[in-house]
Enzyme design. Structure first.
Site, PDB file in Angstrom:
ATOM      1  N   ASP A  19     -20.097 -22.782  21.707  1.00  0.00           N
ATOM      2  CA  ASP A  19     -19.957 -21.691  22.664  1.00  0.00           C
ATOM      3  C   ASP A  19     -20.583 -22.177  23.974  1.00  0.00           C
ATOM      4  O   ASP A  19     -21.277 -23.202  23.997  1.00  0.00           O
ATOM      5  CB  ASP A  19     -20.673 -20.454  22.112  1.00  0.00           C
ATOM      6  CG  ASP A  19     -20.733 -19.313  23.107  1.00  0.00           C
ATOM      7  OD1 ASP A  19     -19.674 -18.949  23.653  1.00  0.00           O
ATOM      8  OD2 ASP A  19     -21.841 -18.797  23.348  1.00  0.00           O
ATOM      9  N   ASP A 180     -24.318 -18.235  19.735  1.00  0.00           N
ATOM     10  CA  ASP A 180     -25.524 -17.425  19.934  1.00  0.00           C
ATOM     11  C   ASP A 180     -25.350 -15.960  19.562  1.00  0.00           C
ATOM     12  O   ASP A 180     -26.294 -15.184  19.729  1.00  0.00           O
ATOM     13  CB  ASP A 180     -25.976 -17.513  21.400  1.00  0.00           C
ATOM     14  CG  ASP A 180     -25.069 -16.736  22.345  1.00  0.00           C
ATOM     15  OD1 ASP A 180     -23.830 -16.885  22.246  1.00  0.00           O
ATOM     16  OD2 ASP A 180     -25.589 -15.971  23.177  1.00  0.00           O
TER      17      ASP A 180
END
Length: 232
Positions: A19, A180
């Site tokens: 990400d 996350d």
């Protein structure tokens, strides 16, 4: 450097998919500035950085919607396209004014690439903004495949966003997702992919509750946890 151990403590893969916001780059300060620029034009109060951090992850349109809800709500019939366009123009012009890679990000990506891992990026950030941010921070060259949230008809947590990145990377081995948030965890689980979450990102929920295989508090832990898959 520390890790919080979960059921799995090592990963044998060929492909590593990251990400972007909240995982590799702390982009919240510039996103917050763009959000508050939009809110000011609507005579809304500014939002503190801490509030905006927890809103990042589902793309610009969702971010604007959350900002409006937090400062008085979204009126019936309100068209979000105009403030969204204003947000994107302001953000594009200031995309790396305060954004910084997290500690060790460059060194970790360089080392993993040198070890022969195929690196991909799967982000809900619009494609052109993701590329602009990576270019501004000299990070684009690490990745073989980069897919933003508007590049396909679907975005995380839809598994096909992550599947597209995995399939576009060279090699036939397994992959692991580094993220996350619940968005990353859900996409990885739906793709039957292991997931490592960082504890320093933008998740509004405790990362310990998201079902990751491992949680790390420092990106520099990754090279010691991920080994190249052995094909015979």
């Amino acid at each position: 450097m520390s890790t919080v151990f979960m059921p799995k403590t090592s990963f044998q893969v060929d492909k590593i998919i990251f990400d972007l916001d909240g995982t590799l780059v702390d982009s919240a300060p510039d996103l917050c500035a763009a959000m508050n620029h939009v809110l000011a034009t609507l005579d809304r109060p500014s939002l503190p950085l801490a509030d905006v951090r927890s809103m990042v992850g589902l793309g610009a349109r969702a971010l604007i919607g959350q900002g409006l809800k937090a400062t008085g709500g979204i009126p019936d019939g309100f068209m979000i396209d105009q403030p969204l366009d204003l947000f994107i123009r302001h953000y594009r012009a200031n995309i790396a004014r305060h954004s910084q890679p997290y500690a060790g990000a460059h060194d970790v990506l360089r080392l993993l690439k040198e070890r022969g891992f195929a690196l991909g990026l799967c982000t809900n950030k619009p494609q052109d903004l993701a590329l602009s941010l990576l270019d501004a921070l000299s990070m684009r060259s690490y990745f073989t495949s980069i897919t933003g949230g508007d590049a396909l008809p679907f975005a995380k947590p839809h598994p096909m966003h992550l599947d597209h990145v995995r399939q576009s990377l060279p090699g036939r081995g397994a992959a692991v997702m580094i993220g996350d948030s619940i968005t990353d965890a859900k996409a990885a689980r739906a793709s039957q992919m292991d997931v490592i979450l960082v504890s320093f990102g933008y998740s509004p929920e405790p990362v310990e509750s998201l079902g990751a295989d491992l949680i790390i508090s420092d990106l520099r832990a990754l090279p010691g946890l991920i080994v190249k898959e052995n094909h015979r």
